[in-house]
Structure formats: C-alpha cells, structure tokens
Design an enzyme around this catalytic site. Structure first.
Site, PDB file in Angstrom:
ATOM      1  N   ASP A   1       0.781  -0.643  -0.052  1.00  0.00           N
ATOM      2  CA  ASP A   1      -0.120   0.102   0.214  1.00  0.00           C
ATOM      3  C   ASP A   1       1.263   1.670   0.053  1.00  0.00           C
ATOM      4  O   ASP A   1       2.049   1.534   0.154  1.00  0.00           O
ATOM      5  CB  ASP A   1      -1.068  -0.151   1.230  1.00  0.00           C
TER       6      ASP A   1
ATOM      7  N   LYS B   1      -3.645   3.725  -3.273  1.00  0.00           N
ATOM      8  CA  LYS B   1      -4.617   5.144  -3.818  1.00  0.00           C
ATOM      9  C   LYS B   1      -4.071   5.747  -3.233  1.00  0.00           C
ATOM     10  O   LYS B   1      -3.927   6.665  -2.682  1.00  0.00           O
ATOM     11  CB  LYS B   1      -5.926   4.595  -3.683  1.00  0.00           C
TER      12      LYS B   1
ATOM     13  N   MET C   1      -8.047   8.384  10.051  1.00  0.00           N
ATOM     14  CA  MET C   1      -8.134   8.906   8.285  1.00  0.00           C
ATOM     15  C   MET C   1      -9.849  10.123   8.500  1.00  0.00           C
ATOM     16  O   MET C   1     -10.574   9.702   7.989  1.00  0.00           O
ATOM     17  CB  MET C   1      -9.464   7.985   7.686  1.00  0.00           C
TER      18      MET C   1
END
Length: 514
Positions: free
Chosen positions: A33, A55, A181
């Site tokens: 990741d 991402k 997050m």
C-alpha cells in the site's frame, strides 16, 4: 502456497516485528500500500515482484508502481490479485501499513483467500492509532485522565448506516477517542462531539505522518480542531491525554537525515543513525549499471594473476570484480590495495584482506602507500566509469604500468515520489558520499514530482565531495574526517546536537516548528 498478511507498522523498518522481517526477506511477490515506508520495502529481495496497489491523492504516479489497480472496485481487484499470485507462487506478502486488522480490510482479503482454498498467515503490526500518539508523547490511556480508548474512522453521516459512527454516543462515553482517516471531516467530527456533550475546550492533537521522519504535531482543542492545517495521513487524538507531551526534554520530534547512498551501500550508517534516535529518509541519488563493455572486466578477472597489485577505491568495484574470479587461486601472487574501511569490509565478505590500506582514505593516499614500481610492474585498477584520474596518474608517475578497467557505471536514480519529497523538505540534514551523488541529487530538484528542498546541513564524506557540494551552491557543508561509518555518524550527530536537534545534546538553537 501461502499469502502472508503483514503489518508494516507505522513507519520505518525498525518498528517491524521480527516475523514480519523474516517473511519479507523470503518474499517472491509483495503487494503493498501507499503508506509502506521505503525502508521496509528495502528488505524485499531484488528478485521479488513488487505490486503497488496504493491509492494516492489525485492518483499521482509512482516509480515503484508495477501494476495499477483502478476503478471503484479496487478492493475486489486486490482480492483477485492475491488469489492469482497466491496460486502461482510459494510466498506472497500482502504488506499493509499499521496492522492488517485495524481498518486495513485484511478480513475481506482473508475471506477471498479462504474461498479460493489458499492458505494464509497474519503477521500483526503496530497500528498508527497507538504508535503516532506515542511518538508525539501522548499516552492514549493515563491514570486519572483516561481509562478507555476508542479507535474510530473519520466517517460522518447517518450513524445507523453500515460503517456509520455514533459520535453522540462516543461523546457521552468519555475516555480517549482516536480518529483515523478523519482530517477531511475534522470540522464535522468536532461539531458532532460537541453536540453530544464534549466541551469545546477538550484537548485535542493531530499527528501527521506519526512515527516517521516527516512527523508533525499540532496540539489544540476540540473547538479549534477545524482550524488545524495539517494533511493526511494523520491521527486525531481527543481527550485530556492530548494535552500531555511525554517526549524527552527538549525533543520536538526526531531529527531526520536524508541518506543519498544507493540502498544496501549505506546500511551501516542508516542503522547507526537510527540507533542514535535519528530518523532516516532514503533517497538514493545514484544507482549502478553494467559497464558498456562487461567483457573487458571478465577478461581482466581472468588475467589477475599476471598483476603485482589490484587496487580498489570503492566497495562497488569489489562486488563487481571479485565474483568473476574462479576461486582464490586465481589471484596468484597479486596483492590487494584498498582505499579505506568500507572497501576493506567489502573485501572481507569474500574472505579477502587488503595488503595495503592508507591512513587517509583517498585515492592519492592509496597510490602513495603502494611500494615503488619494479621493472615491468603492473597494477590492475577496476573502477567506476568516469572515476577520478588521481590514482592511476600517481601510480604511472611512480613507474607502474596501470591497466584501468571499468567495473560499473554510476547513473542518476529516478526522483522520489511526492511523499518522500515531503520528507526531504522536512529533514534536518543530508548525507553525500561522492561528487556524483551531489550532482544527481541536485538534478532531482527539477525532475521530481515535487521539487526537492536541500536540507540546511550537508555532511559530505571527504573533502573532494564537500568541495563539489560548495561549488554547486549547497549551504551548510561539513566534511566527515573519514569515510568510516563511525566518523560519518559522529559528525552528523554532533552537528545536529549543536543545533539542538538531538535530545540530550548541547545547543541552544530551537528545533524545527511542529
């Protein structure tokens, strides 16, 4: 066939578990990741397939990317990839930042592997939910302040929807709230917690890139959380413990050093810096390539017994030349000269000991340390393409016949990605091992996705490198007294300590604002 779900921890490789390192070193395929540190990936064998499925914001490009996973069905595409590689390879590593089971969707990936009949093993990692606050000096529980901690994602909206968060209930529950997050929704989160009963003066803290070289910390209150100007990834801590700062006296985050040596070449320096409490940002400025005529090096290795001396001025030349020899008998009567401790260490990996090592580690000193030539005396010099002419010139002036053969070429490495460039911008110092490293690093400034900023202190190995840095306009240039790892690390630590960047060392200059 086994797929290992490995937690990469919050940052650098020093925070991995021993089992995680063991699995990474045996990997045939690594699926990783965005938030996996380069020092962790450096443990992976060069022969392993690396697949970047992270991402990034705005989907920026990555020089490490081997395969892109696009579209809204990203997680299902990753699941299919793991099944495909798991069926074809013996050791596949799914490498995730933090812990695979803490908002890492590791459970979904295991369900896909189980359905496909593929074995798996989970290797836990240290979650950023606890590591980032700890690095900032914040204990998530503390006697008299908090006896519970809740880890939650920064989701806002209908609390009854799948994945919804009941912020009002969390506000009433008390204790510490750790939000992952959540930076994009920090204003809504703060408002929801206040509406649920948390006072606006409740301490809060934001830790950006916690436990890494790019760490930044902002202590605030719940009422002012929306005004914090930090980016992602970040961990938000809400509760009385957020007001604590249990870092060592004078410490405002670890100092960090950019190491520009190729990976594997600076391992000793990197390990020693980390042992001194200094974070390392690895940005190889150069990499090594085969010479234009590799046959010439092989031929020279086959004729080594015909020389009086073989001289080495770099560890890379040793590693390129010695494996070409049939066995130890190929040396014949040839003796070996080495420029310094690092080159001697490389020789030692082949059970070779240099006959001559100068007191001062430079090419001119090595040439002077060799005995005078005898009639027909020959020296073989495996060197880098474009290497300094000093050694060969001095030896020829003393009567030796010198055969130079190119063992490798030094070429600029690709520029770092956006995240690494940000870490460079926040660093306190940079380490240059050669003039070519200076040139290549400075060339990255215009080629990188984000322009590189040269740190305020530049420690150079040797006066030649220091002179090259000064000519190039680099400021704060200091030369290490020798290329020995101990001297290089001592120079860095002493200079950072004098600037107040190493806790417990003298110096009155303030640390970088956090």
């Amino acid at each position: 066939m086994t797929v290992f779900l490995v937690g990469a921890g919050p940052g650098e490789a020093a925070l991995l578990t021993r089992r995680a390192e063991e699995v990474l070193r045996a990997a045939e395929v690594v699926v990783f990741d965005r938030l996996v540190d380069q020092s962790v990936l450096a443990l992976v064998p060069a022969s392993a397939e690396r697949i970047d499925v992270g991402k990034r914001p705005a989907e920026t490009s990555s020089t490490d990317r081997q395969q892109a996973i696009e579209g809204t069905d990203r997680q299902q595409a990753i699941n299919r990839l793991l099944v495909e590689r798991g069926r074809a390879h013996g050791t596949v590593v799914r490498l995730k930042g933090g812990d695979p089971f803490v908002f890492g969707r590791g459970g979904e990936e295991i369900e896909a592997l189980r359905q496909a009949g593929i074995g798996w093993e989970v290797v836990p990692g240290v979650s950023s939910a606890f590591a980032a606050p700890a690095s900032a000096g914040i204990p998530v529980t503390h006697r008299g302040l908090s006896t519970s901690v809740t880890v939650v994602t920064g989701h806002v909206g209908d609390p009854t929807a799948p994945g919804g968060v009941d912020w009002a209930a969390l506000a009433r529950a008390g204790g510490t709230i750790v939000v992952l997050m959540g930076m994009a929704n920090r204003a809504e989160i703060a408002a929801a917690l206040q509406a649920g009963g948390r006072p606006p003066d409740t301490p809060a803290a934001v830790v950006e890139w916690g436990a890494t070289a790019s760490e930044r910390v902002c202590r605030t209150t719940l009422g002012a959380l929306a005004e914090v100007d930090l980016g992602s990834p970040a961990v938000i801590v809400i509760g009385p413990v957020a007001a604590l700062d249990l870092r060592p006296d004078g410490a405002r985050g670890r100092p960090s050093v950019v190491v520009t040596r190729p990976r594997g070449r600076g391992d000793g320096v990197t390990a020693a810096l980390r042992s001194s409490g200094i974070a390392v940002v690895e940005v190889p400025a150069v990499t090594f390539a085969d010479p234009e005529d590799p046959g010439a090096l092989r031929r020279a290795a086959g004729e080594v017994a015909g020389y009086d001396w073989v001289v080495f001025t770099s560890a890379t030349a040793v590693h390129r030349f010695v494996p070409l020899l049939r066995d130890a008998r190929a040396w014949g009567a040839a003796r070996i000269g080495a420029v310094g401790p690092t080159t001697c260490s490389a020789l030692g990996t082949y059970h070779l000991v240099a006959d001559v090592v100068p007191a001062r580690s430079d090419a001119g000193a090595l040439a002077a340390a060799l005995p005078g030539a005898h009639p027909g005396g020959r020296v073989l010099f495996p060197r880098a393409q474009g290497a300094s002419e000093v050694l060969a010139g001095v030896l020829r002036g003393r009567g030796w016949e010198v055969d130079e053969v190119v063992a490798y070429a030094t070429v600029p490495a690709p520029g770092p990605d956006v995240d690494t460039a940000a870490a460079v911008a926040a660093a306190d110092a940079v380490l240059f091992a050669s003039p070519s490293a200076v040139e290549a690093f400075l060339a990255m400034r215009d080629a990188s996705e984000r322009p590189l900023v040269v740190p305020p202190l530049a420690v150079c190995i040797g006066e030649v490198t220091a002179a090259a840095a000064r000519r190039a306009g680099v400021h704060g240039v200091v030369a290490s007294p020798s290329p020995a790892e101990a001297d290089v690390v001592t120079t860095l630590v002493e200079r950072l300590g004098a600037a107040g960047r190493v806790p417990g060392r003298s110096g009155s200059a303030p640390g970088r604002p956090r």
